[in-house]
Design a protein around this motif. Structure first.
Motif, PDB file in Angstrom:
ATOM      1  N   TYR B  79       7.899  -3.957  -6.092  1.00  0.00           N
ATOM      2  CA  TYR B  79       7.653  -3.081  -7.233  1.00  0.00           C
ATOM      3  C   TYR B  79       8.863  -2.183  -7.447  1.00  0.00           C
ATOM      4  N   ALA B  80       9.451  -2.264  -8.627  1.00  0.00           N
ATOM      5  CA  ALA B  80      10.668  -1.505  -8.884  1.00  0.00           C
ATOM      6  C   ALA B  80      10.340  -0.035  -9.162  1.00  0.00           C
ATOM      7  N   ALA B  81      11.129   0.841  -8.580  1.00  0.00           N
ATOM      8  CA  ALA B  81      10.949   2.269  -8.816  1.00  0.00           C
ATOM      9  C   ALA B  81      11.327   2.590 -10.252  1.00  0.00           C
ATOM     10  N   SER B  82      10.529   3.397 -10.911  1.00  0.00           N
ATOM     11  CA  SER B  82      10.954   3.847 -12.241  1.00  0.00           C
ATOM     12  C   SER B  82      10.831   5.368 -12.294  1.00  0.00           C
ATOM     13  N   ALA B  83      11.468   5.935 -13.295  1.00  0.00           N
ATOM     14  CA  ALA B  83      11.613   7.382 -13.336  1.00  0.00           C
ATOM     15  C   ALA B  83      10.252   8.070 -13.403  1.00  0.00           C
ATOM     16  N   GLY B  84      10.102   9.074 -12.590  1.00  0.00           N
ATOM     17  CA  GLY B  84       8.943   9.941 -12.693  1.00  0.00           C
ATOM     18  C   GLY B  84       7.673   9.443 -12.039  1.00  0.00           C
ATOM     19  N   ILE B  85       7.665   8.229 -11.493  1.00  0.00           N
ATOM     20  CA  ILE B  85       6.404   7.778 -10.907  1.00  0.00           C
ATOM     21  C   ILE B  85       6.098   8.560  -9.623  1.00  0.00           C
ATOM     22  N   VAL B  86       4.805   8.662  -9.339  1.00  0.00           N
ATOM     23  CA  VAL B  86       4.358   9.366  -8.147  1.00  0.00           C
ATOM     24  C   VAL B  86       3.675   8.352  -7.230  1.00  0.00           C
ATOM     25  N   VAL B  87       4.275   8.198  -6.055  1.00  0.00           N
ATOM     26  CA  VAL B  87       3.825   7.140  -5.147  1.00  0.00           C
ATOM     27  C   VAL B  87       3.198   7.738  -3.898  1.00  0.00           C
ATOM     28  N   ARG B  88       2.093   7.168  -3.458  1.00  0.00           N
ATOM     29  CA  ARG B  88       1.530   7.527  -2.147  1.00  0.00           C
ATOM     30  C   ARG B  88       1.535   6.284  -1.272  1.00  0.00           C
ATOM     31  N   THR B  89       1.974   6.449  -0.070  1.00  0.00           N
ATOM     32  CA  THR B  89       2.085   5.263   0.793  1.00  0.00           C
ATOM     33  C   THR B  89       1.046   5.263   1.900  1.00  0.00           C
ATOM     34  N   ASP B  90       0.295   6.335   2.038  1.00  0.00           N
ATOM     35  CA  ASP B  90      -0.545   6.402   3.234  1.00  0.00           C
ATOM     36  C   ASP B  90      -1.862   7.115   2.977  1.00  0.00           C
ATOM     37  N   THR B  91      -2.641   6.629   2.026  1.00  0.00           N
ATOM     38  CA  THR B  91      -3.959   7.233   1.789  1.00  0.00           C
ATOM     39  C   THR B  91      -4.991   6.517   2.642  1.00  0.00           C
ATOM     40  N   ASP B  92      -6.188   7.076   2.708  1.00  0.00           N
ATOM     41  CA  ASP B  92      -7.258   6.428   3.475  1.00  0.00           C
ATOM     42  C   ASP B  92      -7.544   5.045   2.924  1.00  0.00           C
ATOM     43  N   GLU B  93      -7.557   4.968   1.582  1.00  0.00           N
ATOM     44  CA  GLU B  93      -7.848   3.681   0.955  1.00  0.00           C
ATOM     45  C   GLU B  93      -6.813   2.636   1.374  1.00  0.00           C
ATOM     46  N   ILE B  94      -5.560   3.079   1.337  1.00  0.00           N
ATOM     47  CA  ILE B  94      -4.493   2.134   1.682  1.00  0.00           C
ATOM     48  C   ILE B  94      -4.608   1.690   3.139  1.00  0.00           C
ATOM     49  N   ARG B  95      -4.867   2.662   3.997  1.00  0.00           N
ATOM     50  CA  ARG B  95      -4.996   2.298   5.424  1.00  0.00           C
ATOM     51  C   ARG B  95      -6.123   1.289   5.615  1.00  0.00           C
ATOM     52  N   GLU B  96      -7.197   1.510   4.888  1.00  0.00           N
ATOM     53  CA  GLU B  96      -8.341   0.614   5.017  1.00  0.00           C
ATOM     54  C   GLU B  96      -7.952  -0.810   4.575  1.00  0.00           C
ATOM     55  N   ILE B  97      -7.243  -0.865   3.446  1.00  0.00           N
ATOM     56  CA  ILE B  97      -6.828  -2.191   2.955  1.00  0.00           C
ATOM     57  C   ILE B  97      -5.880  -2.858   3.945  1.00  0.00           C
ATOM     58  N   ARG B  98      -4.972  -2.062   4.478  1.00  0.00           N
ATOM     59  CA  ARG B  98      -4.021  -2.644   5.441  1.00  0.00           C
ATOM     60  C   ARG B  98      -4.758  -3.192   6.652  1.00  0.00           C
ATOM     61  N   ARG B  99      -5.741  -2.413   7.092  1.00  0.00           N
ATOM     62  CA  ARG B  99      -6.509  -2.873   8.244  1.00  0.00           C
ATOM     63  C   ARG B  99      -7.185  -4.205   7.899  1.00  0.00           C
ATOM     64  N   MET B 100      -7.700  -4.281   6.683  1.00  0.00           N
ATOM     65  CA  MET B 100      -8.371  -5.506   6.267  1.00  0.00           C
ATOM     66  C   MET B 100      -7.400  -6.693   6.236  1.00  0.00           C
ATOM     67  N   VAL B 101      -6.203  -6.422   5.726  1.00  0.00           N
ATOM     68  CA  VAL B 101      -5.201  -7.492   5.673  1.00  0.00           C
ATOM     69  C   VAL B 101      -4.965  -8.046   7.080  1.00  0.00           C
ATOM     70  N   ILE B 102      -4.775  -7.136   8.017  1.00  0.00           N
ATOM     71  CA  ILE B 102      -4.503  -7.575   9.386  1.00  0.00           C
ATOM     72  C   ILE B 102      -5.725  -8.287   9.978  1.00  0.00           C
ATOM     73  N   GLU B 103      -6.909  -7.714   9.728  1.00  0.00           N
ATOM     74  CA  GLU B 103      -8.118  -8.351  10.260  1.00  0.00           C
ATOM     75  C   GLU B 103      -8.271  -9.763   9.716  1.00  0.00           C
ATOM     76  N   LEU B 104      -8.008  -9.901   8.428  1.00  0.00           N
ATOM     77  CA  LEU B 104      -8.135 -11.228   7.823  1.00  0.00           C
ATOM     78  C   LEU B 104      -7.169 -12.214   8.476  1.00  0.00           C
ATOM     79  N   LEU B 105      -5.942 -11.745   8.649  1.00  0.00           N
ATOM     80  CA  LEU B 105      -4.949 -12.636   9.256  1.00  0.00           C
ATOM     81  C   LEU B 105      -5.355 -13.007  10.678  1.00  0.00           C
ATOM     82  N   LEU B 106      -5.931 -12.028  11.375  1.00  0.00           N
ATOM     83  CA  LEU B 106      -6.297 -12.304  12.769  1.00  0.00           C
ATOM     84  C   LEU B 106      -7.556 -13.146  12.871  1.00  0.00           C
ATOM     85  N   SER B 107      -8.304 -13.211  11.744  1.00  0.00           N
ATOM     86  CA  SER B 107      -9.583 -13.916  11.841  1.00  0.00           C
ATOM     87  C   SER B 107      -9.373 -15.414  12.033  1.00  0.00           C
ATOM     88  N   ASN B 108      -8.290 -15.945  11.568  1.00  0.00           N
ATOM     89  CA  ASN B 108      -8.062 -17.352  11.927  1.00  0.00           C
ATOM     90  C   ASN B 108      -6.746 -17.508  12.684  1.00  0.00           C
TER      91      ASN B 108
END
Ligand code: SF4
Ligand code: SF4
Ligand code: SF4
Ligand code: FES
Ligand code: FES
Lengths: 169, 908
Positions: B79-108
């Motif tokens: 995702y290309a940075a553009s002027a003025g955008i506000v980015v969050r890299t570490d919210t609860d939602e994001i952590r949850e999704i990341r955990r899911m990504v890893i869990e999915l990968l580990l499931s098989n």
């Protein structure tokens, strides 16, 4: 045994190098060609995609052989072995499995006397199994050519096969 | 040009954005991921790895971030940075999704971190740990690992593959072989070769770069299995001991053994990518056949001796021979495998202690004609431009270089250029991998290069494509040169070379019309009796079109051995001191006499082949060989053997009991590159640090330490505190190395000339001015090869190398992987000839020349033209040099390895 039959069939059907060259010349295959339509045309002519044809396609299109195979194996429509008049695809996905999919597969195998990826001696059927056909609600699922047959059990599956046999008989 | 401008404009365009409440300003087009990295935020990432320099595939979704106002989370890696955008890299939602990504990968995924080779270095494991994923929620049935090994080195386990596509990207767009790709789909998706094709027939070069980029244990090197976990391995970055590219490699060691070799992402001129030799050719280091103690011949047998005995023996005999027959009865071979410091010490020993200029080395056999030719034309006998420069070339002309096999990392760079659309001209009698990428393949007859290049220049002149301004301002000798190429019309060139006139015309235009055209050449040009002429021709071509002193152009000889450039630079040549200062130059000699504290001979010494001849005649009585194997590497083997046996004293200092060492009177065990500090200079004049990773085996000692010890015993003190101190002396005496110190080299490599401590090094020679002032044209006439096929010996034999082996095989053939890939030598013959002679593919044949014969298996292939044969020289059981001719180039004294007449017949 089954393998040698498959091999014999393949040998009997395999187009010669000259056939392949001629077809690819006719299709004007080059680095400008669209790979998928070339594959479709070649399969339409030979009934399947023989390995030497894929190698030649790779050379002419300058698309790596690994990528050509990647495309071929991505689409269910392509076959790299000669196959029967009807293509049976049985699902071995989880949803179908828990509802007895494996028994359906075993029954079909026993009836036709083939293993997965093999073709009956009369060239009527080729059996394939697939990870998931994407219609889990209908499981166990068996697809013949493009017709979906849902809620299969061994008995029903054999009846479906019979239908096709009679049709062509 | 255009793309450069666009980048410039974009660079000027900056955008500011906020990431986790931190303001950051980056060039527009920068990804959010890289913008975050700038302010020290490390966004979890699995499929993407910025250090690798590969484009993101954005398939894993681990790097998702929130952009205020966007409907969904976005993958920050693309995702290309553009002027003025506000980015969050570490919210609860994001952590949850990341955990899911890893869990999915580990499931098989098999949960066998306990024994997985990647454990400790695995990104999946790392993120499971960081994100606190215990047992995957969707864990179904336990999945067993399913490693599949095809070929001697690489294993792939689809159950551990996260389908990030890095390996595919590297294989298609870095190594440019495209051997592997995604196969099948859905749950069955995996990475694979074309099904049914064995790895060695799939185009895979076994470079192993796919292993290095794999974030999990899916791809691995089988040879390292069970030999040590990541955290148990020592890691030392050093320089590859094989070819002249000079790749940076990392030796992974444990218990004083090399477990594996890896590349370090982004590091070195190879940016972390390696070829099959660099990666898998390391077994020789810890090989049981390493010499561990000195040997002295007693009653015809080589028997163990102490260092004192061996050194005294050598010192006494050398002193005695010198007294009795004079210093010129002693000769030495320096070594293109050894470090600069060792070569410096060797030539200093010969010149200052023995008092002779009889020192040479195998550069004579590969690029002596380059050194001679380019020095005449430009004033400096080295590669004019840099490897990096190939990125800027708008046409590349490869002649007499099978680059993808002999200099694989440069070969891959050429393939990448061709893939980008840069026209490639390949002149080679054989079909080689690069010819597949060539816009024009000029298949000249063996030994007709001068006629071919003259033909090209004739076209350029007759079409007015020359660079008049460059010729007028920066060159001399043009008129005479111009007259000399006039007769070489494309038609005449066609008659001599066999290349169609229209191809010559096409190639000439492609080359001459390019804004920056690079010439790449190697032994196909140099190893001829007309080697120097060939080099001069190429120099003419570049001068004619102004392709010198600028980026992307140049005349670029690719040097064979890891340090052949350095061995030459250090004066491992009979006519020059370090830095090509002539021994007959009184001023230079005076300088060396003062610093070395002894008087030095003014007349040039003997070259390699002349030494052998002098030994055969009895004029040379003692030969001191350091790290070379003339028995296999030199032409006309039986003559070499006879000569070596005639010597009063043969001293061989090596790491193995080579074919040459077996004939020695004294054998001195030396250290390998992995056991020493020093520097190598690669083909592009880049001086790089070699670092010690292991203790030497047994009593083996460093080459310079051995020589200094000998000097002391012969009454001349030569002592140094270490390699760095030797480099200081080199810098003091050698203008082109003057600014090079070990301290500076720790910060990065330097390309000579580097005339002072603040000088950044010289990536491109002859900018604005040639080393010799003006570039000099030379009129060069075509002369046929010395020994042409005739009725008795109807084939032209050419010798060379293959990807998997190196030089005389001393190192590469001791590697398990390389040995398994190619275990026996073969000779290539054209199908027409094969049929006529009744030779089948794979059949044993007898090949003979006026000098000897060998037996070997034939490969029937149209890689070679009718009437020609090709044979690699790596094999001691079928040594090519039993056949070759010791005919020499009159200037450079390089032997004609590329053409000799032979006959071939089936063996039943
Ligand atoms: S080893 Fe090299 S060539 Fe072979 S598959 Fe891996 S990246 Fe491709
Ligand atoms: S083998 Fe490794 S690098 Fe290749 S797709 Fe799988 S996980 Fe990625
Ligand atoms: S290209 Fe040359 S220097 Fe680089 S890894 Fe291969 S052999 Fe070593
Ligand atoms: S599991 Fe059978 S269709 Fe999905
Ligand atoms: S790291 Fe961005 S999607 Fe994988």
């Amino acid at each position: 045994m089954a393998e040698t039959i498959a091999a014999q069939q393949a040998a009997a059907q395999a187009p010669s190098e000259a056939d392949i060259e001629a077809l690819l010349d006719e299709l004007n295959v080059s680095s400008e060609s669209n790979l998928i339509s070339v594959l479709q045309d070649v399969q339409a002519r030979f009934g399947y995609l023989p390995a030497p044809a894929l190698e030649e396609i790779s050379r002419r299109t300058k698309i790596r052989l690994s990528r050509v195979y990647g495309v071929v194996s991505f689409y269910a429509q392509f076959y790299t072995e000669p196959h029967g008049r009807h293509m049976i695809r049985c699902c071995r996905g989880t949803a179908c499995y828990v509802r007895g999919g494996q028994r359906v597969i075993d029954a079909v195998k026993a009836e036709l006397g083939v293993e997965e990826e093999q073709t009956t001696q009369d060239m009527m059927f080729t059996l394939q199994t697939v990870a998931c056909l994407g219609a889990c609600a209908l499981g166990p699922l068996m697809v013949v050519d493009s017709t979906y047959h849902g809620n299969m059990d061994p008995r029903k599956a054999l009846r479906v096969l019979q239908m096709y046999q009679e049709d062509s008989g | 040009m255009q793309s450069e401008m666009t980048t410039d404009r974009i660079m000027a365009d900056e955008v500011s954005l906020s990431i986790d409440d931190t303001e950051v300003t980056v060039p527009a087009g920068t990804t959010v991921f890289l913008a975050a990295e700038r302010v020290g935020i490390d966004i979890p990432h699995l499929c993407y790895e910025p250090d690798l320099g590969l484009p993101p595939s954005s398939s894993c979704r681990l790097c998702l971030v929130e952009v205020e106002g966007a409907r969904t989370l976005v993958p920050s890696c693309s995702y290309a940075a553009s002027a003025g955008i506000v980015v969050r890299t570490d919210t609860d939602e994001i952590r949850e999704i990341r955990r899911m990504v890893i869990e999915l990968l580990l499931s098989n995924h098999p949960h066998d971190c306990l024994t997985c080779e990647k454990s400790g270095d695995c990104d999946l494991q790392k993120y499971a740990y960081e994100l606190g994923v215990k047992a995957p929620e969707y864990a179904g049935e336990l999945i067993p690992p399913q490693p599949v090994q095809d070929g001697p080195a690489i294993s792939y386990d689809r159950t551990k593959c996260i389908l990030c596509g890095r390996c595919v990207e590297v294989c298609h767009n870095v190594e440019v072989t495209g051997a592997i790709d995604f196969q099948e789909r859905g749950f069955d998706t995996h990475i694979g070769l074309p099904p049914g094709l064995p790895r060695d027939q799939s185009g895979c070069t076994e470079c192993g770069n796919c292993i290095d980029v794999c974030p999990t244990g899916a791809l691995s090197f089988v040879g390292a299995e069970g030999k040590g976990r990541t955290w148990e391995l020592g890691r030392v970055a050093t320089i590859c001991p094989y070819c002249g590219v000079g790749c940076t490699i990392v030796l992974n060691t444990r218990d004083n053994r090399v477990v594996k070799v890896t590349g370090q992402p982004g590091l070195g001129i190879n940016h972390g990518w390696l070829c099959v030799k660099g990666r898998f050719g390391f077994d020789f280091i810890n090989h049981e056949g390493r010499l561990t103690g000195p040997l002295i011949r007693r009653d015809g047998e080589l028997v163990p001796a102490s260092w004192d005995e061996a050194l005294d023996f050598v010192a006494e005999h050398l002193t005695q021979i010198k007294q009795e027959f004079g210093p010129d009865s002693i000769a030495a071979l320096a070594s293109a495998k050894c470090t600069n410091e060792e070569n410096y010490i060797m030539q200093k020993f010969m010149r200052a202690v023995i008092g002779t200029n009889n020192v040479d080395h195998c550069a004579r056999l590969c690029h002596a004609s380059t050194v001679a030719g380019l020095a005449q034309a430009f004033g400096s006998g080295a590669m004019t431009n840099s490897i990096e420069d190939l990125d800027q070339a708008t046409t590349i002309f490869v002649i007499g270089s099978n680059t993808t096999e002999c200099h694989p990392i440069i070969g891959a760079a050429i393939k990448r250029a061709a893939q980008r659309g840069v026209p490639l001209i390949v002149a080679d009698p054989r079909t080689i991998e690069l010819t597949e990428y060539a816009a024009v393949h000029l298949r000249q007859r063996h030994g007709t290069d001068v006629a071919l290049v003259n033909g090209l220049m004739n076209v350029i002149l007759s079409e007015g494509l020359e660079d008049e301004q460059f010729i007028a301002e920066r060159t001399e000798g043009f008129a005479e040169f111009r007259a000399s190429v006039e007769p070489y019309t494309p038609e005449l060139a066609e008659r001599i070379t066999g290349v169609a006139a229209e191809d010559i015309i096409r190639a000439a235009r492609l080359y001459a019309q390019a804004p920056a055209a690079a010439i790449i050449y190697s032994m196909g040009i140099t190893q001829h009796t007309t080697g120097t002429d060939n080099v001069l021709s190429l120099a003419n071509l570049a001068l004619l079109t102004g392709n010198l002193g600028k980026r992307g152009a140049g005349v670029n000889p690719l040097r064979g051995q890891n340090n052949v450039q350095g061995a030459c630079d250090m004066g491992g040549l009979p006519n020059v001191f370090p830095g090509y200062q002539k021994v007959d130059d009184d001023e230079a000699r005076a300088k060396f006499e003062v610093v070395w504290g002894s008087s030095l001979p003014a007349s040039s010494g003997l070259t390699v082949v002349e030494m052998i001849n002098a030994a055969a005649k009895g004029a040379v009585k003692a030969l001191y060989v350091m790290g070379e194997n003339p028995m296999l590497s030199d032409p006309h083997q039986s003559h070499v053997e006879e000569a070596l046996k005639k010597l009063g004293l043969l001293i061989v200092q090596d790491i193995f009991l080579t074919e040459t060492a077996q004939l020695a009177d004294v054998v001195l065990p030396a250290t390998s590159f992995a056991e020493k500090e020093g520097t190598f200079t690669n083909t592009e004049r880049r001086v790089q640090r070699v670092r010690k990773a292991l203790e030497p085996p047994g009593e083996a000692r460093g080459d310079w330490q051995i020589i200094c010890e000998l000097a002391r015993r012969m009454g001349s003190e030569m002592s140094y505190s270490g390699a760095a101190a030797i480099q200081d002396e080199i810098a003091f005496l050698t203008p082109s190395y003057k600014g090079i110190t070990y301290d500076r080299l720790e910060q990065g490599s330097l390309q000579w000339p580097c005339p002072d401590r603040d000088h950044p090094g010289t990536p491109i020679l002859h900018v604005g001015r040639f080393t010799r002032g003006l570039g000099k044209f030379h009129a060069v006439e075509f002369i046929p090869a010395q020994e042409l096929p005739d009725d008795d010996y109807p084939f032209a034999l050419s010798t060379g190398r293959i990807l998997q082996h190196f030089h005389t095989g001393t190192m590469s053939r001791r590697s398990e992987v390389l040995g398994a890939l190619v275990s026996v030598g073969v000779i290539e013959i054209n199908p027409q000839d094969a049929e006529r002679l009744g030779i089948a593919d794979g059949q044993p044949v007898r090949v003979s020349s006026r000098r000897g014969e060998i037996e070997i298996n034939a490969v029937v292939t149209d890689r070679v033209t009718p009437g020609t044969l090709f044979l690699a020289f790596h094999y001691r059981e079928a040594p090519a040099n039993r056949l070759t001719i010791a005919a020499l180039d009159p200037v450079a004294k390089i032997p004609e390895f590329k053409v000799c007449a032979v006959k071939i017949e089936p063996v039943w």
